[in-house]
Each structure stands twice: as structure tokens, then as C-alpha cells.
Design an enzyme around this catalytic site. Structure first.
Site, PDB file in Angstrom:
ATOM      1  N   ALA A   1       0.821  -1.219   0.000  1.00  0.00           N
ATOM      2  CA  ALA A   1       0.000   0.000   0.000  1.00  0.00           C
ATOM      3  C   ALA A   1       0.853   1.268   0.000  1.00  0.00           C
ATOM      4  O   ALA A   1       0.489   2.265  -0.626  1.00  0.00           O
ATOM      5  CB  ALA A   1      -0.937  -0.007   1.197  1.00  0.00           C
ATOM      6  N   TYR A   2       1.975   1.238   0.685  1.00  0.00           N
ATOM      7  CA  TYR A   2       2.855   2.410   0.742  1.00  0.00           C
ATOM      8  C   TYR A   2       3.334   2.820  -0.644  1.00  0.00           C
ATOM      9  O   TYR A   2       3.592   3.992  -0.900  1.00  0.00           O
ATOM     10  CB  TYR A   2       4.054   2.100   1.652  1.00  0.00           C
ATOM     11  CG  TYR A   2       4.961   3.283   1.865  1.00  0.00           C
ATOM     12  CD1 TYR A   2       4.655   4.237   2.827  1.00  0.00           C
ATOM     13  CD2 TYR A   2       6.127   3.435   1.122  1.00  0.00           C
ATOM     14  CE1 TYR A   2       5.484   5.330   3.033  1.00  0.00           C
ATOM     15  CE2 TYR A   2       6.962   4.515   1.323  1.00  0.00           C
ATOM     16  CZ  TYR A   2       6.635   5.458   2.282  1.00  0.00           C
ATOM     17  OH  TYR A   2       7.462   6.535   2.481  1.00  0.00           O
ATOM     18  N   ASP A   3       3.425   1.875  -1.553  1.00  0.00           N
ATOM     19  CA  ASP A   3       3.946   2.113  -2.897  1.00  0.00           C
ATOM     20  C   ASP A   3       2.884   2.590  -3.893  1.00  0.00           C
ATOM     21  O   ASP A   3       3.222   2.894  -5.035  1.00  0.00           O
ATOM     22  CB  ASP A   3       4.575   0.814  -3.429  1.00  0.00           C
ATOM     23  CG  ASP A   3       5.553   0.226  -2.433  1.00  0.00           C
ATOM     24  OD1 ASP A   3       6.516   0.929  -2.082  1.00  0.00           O
ATOM     25  OD2 ASP A   3       5.338  -0.919  -1.991  1.00  0.00           O
TER      26      ASP A   3
ATOM     27  N   ILE B   1      -4.341  -3.704   4.267  1.00  0.00           N
ATOM     28  CA  ILE B   1      -3.388  -3.424   5.349  1.00  0.00           C
ATOM     29  C   ILE B   1      -3.878  -4.174   6.584  1.00  0.00           C
ATOM     30  O   ILE B   1      -4.926  -3.857   7.139  1.00  0.00           O
ATOM     31  CB  ILE B   1      -3.278  -1.914   5.637  1.00  0.00           C
ATOM     32  CG1 ILE B   1      -2.816  -1.169   4.385  1.00  0.00           C
ATOM     33  CG2 ILE B   1      -2.314  -1.676   6.804  1.00  0.00           C
ATOM     34  CD1 ILE B   1      -2.800   0.346   4.539  1.00  0.00           C
TER      35      ILE B   1
ATOM     36  N   ASP C   1       1.785  -6.087  15.168  1.00  0.00           N
ATOM     37  CA  ASP C   1       2.053  -5.922  16.589  1.00  0.00           C
ATOM     38  C   ASP C   1       2.425  -4.491  16.966  1.00  0.00           C
ATOM     39  O   ASP C   1       2.536  -4.173  18.141  1.00  0.00           O
ATOM     40  CB  ASP C   1       3.201  -6.857  17.009  1.00  0.00           C
ATOM     41  CG  ASP C   1       2.809  -8.316  16.893  1.00  0.00           C
ATOM     42  OD1 ASP C   1       1.605  -8.623  17.025  1.00  0.00           O
ATOM     43  OD2 ASP C   1       3.703  -9.148  16.664  1.00  0.00           O
ATOM     44  N   THR C   2       2.638  -3.637  15.960  1.00  0.00           N
ATOM     45  CA  THR C   2       3.006  -2.242  16.210  1.00  0.00           C
ATOM     46  C   THR C   2       1.994  -1.337  15.503  1.00  0.00           C
ATOM     47  O   THR C   2       1.018  -1.809  14.925  1.00  0.00           O
ATOM     48  CB  THR C   2       4.414  -1.948  15.662  1.00  0.00           C
ATOM     49  OG1 THR C   2       4.373  -2.046  14.227  1.00  0.00           O
ATOM     50  CG2 THR C   2       5.450  -2.929  16.217  1.00  0.00           C
TER      51      THR C   2
ATOM     52  N   HIS D   1       2.591   0.203  12.843  1.00  0.00           N
ATOM     53  CA  HIS D   1       3.063   0.308  11.471  1.00  0.00           C
ATOM     54  C   HIS D   1       1.912   0.343  10.464  1.00  0.00           C
ATOM     55  O   HIS D   1       1.961   1.075   9.472  1.00  0.00           O
ATOM     56  CB  HIS D   1       4.006  -0.861  11.159  1.00  0.00           C
ATOM     57  CG  HIS D   1       4.647  -0.798   9.824  1.00  0.00           C
ATOM     58  ND1 HIS D   1       5.612   0.132   9.506  1.00  0.00           N
ATOM     59  CD2 HIS D   1       4.452  -1.543   8.713  1.00  0.00           C
ATOM     60  CE1 HIS D   1       5.985  -0.049   8.249  1.00  0.00           C
ATOM     61  NE2 HIS D   1       5.299  -1.051   7.744  1.00  0.00           N
TER      62      HIS D   1
ATOM     63  N   ARG E   1     -14.011  -8.056   3.211  1.00  0.00           N
ATOM     64  CA  ARG E   1     -14.124  -6.744   2.568  1.00  0.00           C
ATOM     65  C   ARG E   1     -13.561  -6.706   1.145  1.00  0.00           C
ATOM     66  O   ARG E   1     -13.243  -5.643   0.638  1.00  0.00           O
ATOM     67  CB  ARG E   1     -13.415  -5.700   3.430  1.00  0.00           C
ATOM     68  CG  ARG E   1     -14.141  -5.423   4.729  1.00  0.00           C
ATOM     69  CD  ARG E   1     -13.328  -4.489   5.624  1.00  0.00           C
ATOM     70  NE  ARG E   1     -14.055  -4.122   6.821  1.00  0.00           N
ATOM     71  CZ  ARG E   1     -14.140  -4.861   7.925  1.00  0.00           C
ATOM     72  NH1 ARG E   1     -13.539  -6.025   7.986  1.00  0.00           N
ATOM     73  NH2 ARG E   1     -14.818  -4.443   8.969  1.00  0.00           N
TER      74      ARG E   1
END
Length: 136
Positions: free
Chosen positions: A45-47, A70, A74-75, A77, A117
Site C-alpha cells: 500500500a505504501y507504494d 493493510i 504488533d506495532t 506500522h 471486505r
């Protein structure tokens, strides 16, 4: 007829979630009489903003639909990635004066929630078509 660019973020390494999302997107395009003229696959997704920008600059592309998943980790991010992608895609739409729709599900989702979804691919395409037709 609306000519669409499609950006597909390949988060799901096994392909089932993103393939289902892309299939729903292509089906929605066909149902609405739109043509997916080019599809770009990117790692995640960042790209997506760069790929959406490339498609939005091309002659013959009226709108761009962006698909991705996405999954919560655990963070935080996933939230960082979602925010960056959404902001970048908004900037592409405004800079290129071309509809760019956000069909990225998440953040904060499990794989099961993401699987439920996959129709969001169709929603992103439908929104892109409607906006392109309205702005023509």
C-alpha cells in the site's frame, strides 16, 4: 466510456485476498461499461501513490482506482502505512486533476476482516467511474 487505471498492492503474498479484490474491481468496471486500460502491481500500500501518479499522467486514463489490504500487526506500522498511502493518493488526485479512489482496506484489520471486505475493490472502481463521469 471511462478508461481506468488500476493499482494493485500485493500485500497478500498468497494472492487470495488481493486477487478477490481485483476480480471484484474488474467485474464492477465491466458492469458499468468502463475499460481497465492498464493495471500496475506494486509491493504494498505504501507504494501505491507513485504508481497512481504514473497512471494519472497517462493519456487515455480518466481515473485511477487503488486496491490494497493493510493487516494489523504488533506495532502501529499499519496506521503509518495507511496514513501515508491515503495522503499520497490525495495529493496525486489534486496534482493531476484526476480521480484517484482509495480501495485500500485497513488499518486495524485481521485477515478474516480483510477477507470479508474484498468487495471494496468494486466500490473503489464504482467511485472512480462516477467521479470521472461527473467531472468530464
Amino acid at each position: 466510456m471511462v478508461a481506468l487505471g488500476l493499482v494493485v498492492a500485493q500485500y497478500d503474498k498468497h494472492g487470495s485476498l488481493i486477487e478477490a479484490m481485483a476480480a471484484s474491481a474488474r467485474e464492477a468496471a465491466a458492469d458499468r461499461g468502463a475499460d481497465v486500460v492498464e493495471t500496475l502491481s506494486v509491493p504494498g500500500a505504501y507504494d501505491t501513490p507513485l504508481a497512481a501518479d504514473r497512471l494519472a499522467r497517462r493519456d487515455g486514463v480518466d481515473a485511477v482506482a487503488v486496491l490494497g489490504v493493510i493487516i494489523e500487526g504488533d506495532t502501529d506500522h499499519d496506521q503509518v502505512i495507511a496514513d501515508a498511502a491515503a495522503q499520497g493518493l490525495t495529493e496525486v488526485a489534486l496534482d493531476r486533476d484526476t480521480p484517484v479512489t482509495l480501495g485500500i482496506t485497513g488499518p486495524g484489520m485481521s485477515e478474516d476482516e480483510a477477507a470479508a471486505r474484498t468487495e471494496k475493490g468494486a466500490s473503489a472502481v464504482t467511485s472512480a467511474i462516477e467521479l470521472a463521469e461527473e467531472l468530464q
